[in-house]
Scaffold this active site. Structure first.
Site, mmCIF file in Angstrom:
data_model
loop_
_atom_site.group_PDB
_atom_site.id
_atom_site.type_symbol
_atom_site.label_atom_id
_atom_site.label_comp_id
_atom_site.label_asym_id
_atom_site.label_seq_id
_atom_site.Cartn_x
_atom_site.Cartn_y
_atom_site.Cartn_z
ATOM 1 N N SER A 1 82.608 48.624 -2.224
ATOM 2 C CA SER A 1 82.789 49.377 -3.455
ATOM 3 C C SER A 1 81.707 48.977 -4.462
ATOM 4 O O SER A 1 80.525 49.152 -4.191
ATOM 5 C CB SER A 1 84.205 49.167 -4.000
ATOM 6 O OG SER A 1 84.517 50.130 -4.976
ATOM 7 N N ASP B 109 87.887 59.296 0.444
ATOM 8 C CA ASP B 109 87.781 58.265 -0.584
ATOM 9 C C ASP B 109 87.838 58.892 -1.982
ATOM 10 O O ASP B 109 87.065 59.792 -2.301
ATOM 11 C CB ASP B 109 86.468 57.497 -0.412
ATOM 12 C CG ASP B 109 86.454 56.181 -1.158
ATOM 13 O OD1 ASP B 109 87.095 56.089 -2.213
ATOM 14 O OD2 ASP B 109 85.802 55.242 -0.681
ATOM 15 N N HIS C 266 89.423 55.010 0.358
ATOM 16 C CA HIS C 266 88.730 53.834 -0.150
ATOM 17 C C HIS C 266 89.197 52.544 0.510
ATOM 18 O O HIS C 266 88.407 51.637 0.748
ATOM 19 C CB HIS C 266 88.942 53.736 -1.664
ATOM 20 C CG HIS C 266 87.944 52.875 -2.362
ATOM 21 N ND1 HIS C 266 86.598 53.164 -2.375
ATOM 22 C CD2 HIS C 266 88.090 51.734 -3.087
ATOM 23 C CE1 HIS C 266 85.963 52.244 -3.077
ATOM 24 N NE2 HIS C 266 86.833 51.361 -3.516
#
Length: 704
Positions: A559, A644, A679
């Protein structure tokens, strides 16, 4: 065969065995799929960027799906020699998990609540027992049943009504973090017809046992922007608050006392709370303290006071109190003053005690204060690097404090600490199957010196037969954003690397909050590059100290940590032999210019708003996608999820396409897209291990 047929249908042909390139195994490389270049001009502030892969921003486009599928097939071909290793790693990691397991029960409102897993099952089963642990078990929610027919299933926000008869919970079967709230009658097992979509999944019950409040998401930006009130059996939910400022998002909580419901409206640097008497669900929420620029605060309730943790005139936060009917900050009275060397990060209130979570010298602390005697005590932890944090303590009257302790060699341990007697009891330690012995491993805390002289902590673990001769493989992990601290916790998966000769280290770079609030301030906005140079300086330090060498040094981040990976390989590509960038935030400028994308508006205070020229120029100077150039890059594995909601799949996809176009080396560059997840990756406890096995196999392939 399914992947091959998809490629044929899409008209894509993978060239196999046509070109041999040298790599570290002298194996044949299959030619990767070539992404089409469709130039798009992006102009602002008189500056034009050409994005040849902007077209990938459409998850419904068959051409996009075909290219992602082709990349997955290419990865499978390159990693084919590691197929058995991936299987072995998966079975190894799975074999360390106690498949039939149970959490430590906690008491709330007359029931002992816990979760457990059954052998072979992917998802938890939530249970309770009334009055005694010897009582009959009541299953309140079996997530395995909910997951039937779905490739992804995430359940969150379990909330039992005050009368203990109803359960509200949120479920997401797509992995976009758009939850549907359901309500179950715990007496009859009936799931009500009430199904509330587009929520964050959480809810707060009013004390009438029929009304609850929840936060609703904007369907485009996925920002939690509305608080709604739902009455069972009534489909006409009422909006009680709309957050119009696009830089703020909403959340809900109930005070530990159960007497108040709080709407928390927060941005990166400011917050505001609204309070409602939980016994008056038809009443109006009142502002606790109006939002003020650069002022954050969180509240809880006890007896005749509210307690507040705030950074008002206190960089590292301080503890305040105020009467119930005078909540504005003019009435706040200081309880624990600001300290320049201690970050106040959390609190828990009990009838006779106040418990604080603090951070000093980069390490977490738990402080217990007796409200009657005003004496305090810090819990002691012996290891040089560790993590300690408060557990679930729902009962105000309790003298038992539940907390968690872990280190890079100590599995997660749950303790009950008697705040009156000082005695503590280990309730449970994560059982690691397969003969794990912490005595066979060593953990250290090191300090690297950054370019500007700042001391940056490093936590490291390795097996005791690890040789510091500069020849061993080492994986360096980093994050460094949002003030999120990455503490030195345990991972049973990591043993698979340690037992194969790897050391594992965490660089506690600026942008986190390990060393206090200033640590965060010095790693964001126009100081963001400190995050990247800190990581590089930590890597250089480990090389100089003979833990490894650039030919055996590996890096990983996810991330915002993926942004870190992208930045450091642009700056010092020769320093790392291999990099895993998981769901990486790499197209910083374009994403932050698109306010329809989830998270964008709420993060202007983190990265800057590129509509401002100075922010645009600074962000462009480090944005990984914008700074890919024609040079050699390390071996790379990039992962993403099609659904995501945090970092859209097209960021890593575009990045890989541009790297393929410009890089001058023959190193591996692999993209893996989970076509069913978002995610956080796969949702099941075992299915997720397959993704870890891929990452570890990638590193081990390189370290041969």
């Amino acid at each position: 065969m399914k992947k091959v047929s998809l490629l044929v249908l899409a008209g894509i042909v993978l060239m196999s065995c046509q070109e041999k390139k040298k790599n570290m195994n002298n194996q044949e490389n299959f030619q990767p799929p070539v992404a089409e270049k469709i130039p798009k001009e992006l102009t602002i502030h008189g500056d034009t960027r050409i994005d040849n892969y902007y077209w990938m921003n459409n998850r419904e486009d068959p051409k996009v799906l075909s290219w992602l599928t082709a990349e997955n097939a290419y990865l499978d071909s390159v990693m084919a020699p590691e197929k058995e290793l991936r299987t072995k790693l998966f079975e190894e990691m799975k074999g360390r998990i106690k498949e039939t397991d149970m959490s430590v029960p906690y008491l709330k409102n007359g029931y002992y609540y816990y979760s457990r897993f059954e052998k072979g099952k992917e998802y938890p089963i939530y249970c309770r027992k009334k009055g005694s642990l010897e009582a009959e078990e009541e299953i309140i929610l079996n997530v395995n049943d909910l997951a039937v027919g779905h490739t992804y299933c995430a359940v969150t926000g379990l909330s039992v009504s005050p009368d203990t008869k109803l359960l509200a919970y949120g479920i997401d079967t797509v992995s976009r973090r758009r939850y549907t709230i359901h309500v179950k009658n715990l007496e009859t097992g009936e799931v009500f017809a009430d199904a509330i979509t587009e929520t964050t999944g959480g809810s707060c019950w009013a004390n009438d046992n029929k009304t609850f409040f929840y936060s609703r998401k904007d369907t485009v930006t996925l920002r939690a922007d509305r608080i709604m009130k739902h009455v069972l059996g009534n489909n006409a939910d009422k909006e009680v608050y709309h957050e119009k400022d696009e830089t703020f998002s909403l959340s809900l909580q109930k005070t530990k006392s159960g007497k108040y419901i709080i709407i928390h409206s927060g941005s990166t640097l400011s917050s505001e709370s609204r309070v409602l008497d939980a016994s008056k669900p038809d009443g109006a929420f009142t502002v606790f303290q109006p939002r003020t620029k650069d002022m954050l605060y969180d509240i809880d309730h006890k007896d005749d006071k509210f307690y507040i943790i705030t950074n008002w005139n206190a960089l590292n936060f301080r503890l305040m109190e105020t009467p119930l009917d005078k909540t504005g900050r003019d009435h706040w009275k200081e309880v624990i003053p600001h300290r320049s060397d201690v970050l106040l990060s959390g609190m828990d209130v009990f009838k006779d005690y106040m418990v604080l979570e603090e951070r000093k010298n980069g390490l977490t602390q738990i402080r217990v204060i007796n409200d009657k005697t005003h004496q305090d005590k810090y819990l002691t932890f012996a290891e040089p690097a560790y993590d300690a944090y408060l557990g679930n303590n729902p009962e105000m009257d309790s003298k038992e404090l539940r907390y968690h302790y872990t280190s890079m060699i100590t599995p997660n341990s749950v303790y009950d600490y008697n705040m009156e007697t000082g005695k503590q009891e280990l309730k449970r330690q994560q059982e690691v199957l397969g003969g794990y012995d912490p005595k066979n491993y060593t953990t250290e805390r090191l300090m690297a010196t950054a370019t500007d002289g700042t001391k940056v902590p490093i936590s490291i673990v390795y097996k005791k037969d690890f040789h510091k001769n500069g020849k061993a493989p080492l994986l360096l992990y980093g994050y460094g954003s949002y003030g999120n601290s990455i503490d030195a916790g345990f991972s049973s998966n990591r043993i698979s690397l340690l037992d194969r000769g790897f050391a594992f280290a965490i660089a506690h770079v600026r942008g986190g909050q390990e060393m206090g609030r200033q640590w965060y301030e010095d790693g964001k906005m126009f100081k963001k590059k400190n995050t990247f140079t800190d990581f590089i300086d930590c890597a250089d330090f480990l090389v100089k100290q003979n833990y490894t060498n650039p030919g055996q040094l590996y890096a990983m981040g996810g991330s915002a940590g993926g942004l870190l990976m992208g930045a450091v390989i642009n700056m010092r590509p020769e320093l790392f032999h291999g990099v895993v960038a998981a769901v990486p935030f790499v197209d910083v400028v374009t994403t932050m210019l698109d306010e329809s994308i989830p998270l964008t508006t709420g993060e202007f205070d983190e990265w800057g708003n590129p509509k401002n020229k100075d922010s645009y120029e600074y962000m462009k100077s480090y944005s990984p996608y914008d700074n890919v150039t024609a040079k050699d890059y390390p071996n790379m594995l990039v992962t993403t999820g099609l659904h995501d909601s945090q970092v859209q799949y097209w960021e890593p996809a575009k990045w890989v396409a541009k790297l393929r176009e410009l890089k001058t080396d023959h190193n591996m560059l692999l993209l893996h897209t989970n076509m069913e997840a978002g995610h956080g990756g796969a949702s099941g406890r075992f299915e997720a291990l397959k993704e870890v096995a891929l990452e570890y196999a990638f590193f081990l392939k390189l370290a041969k």
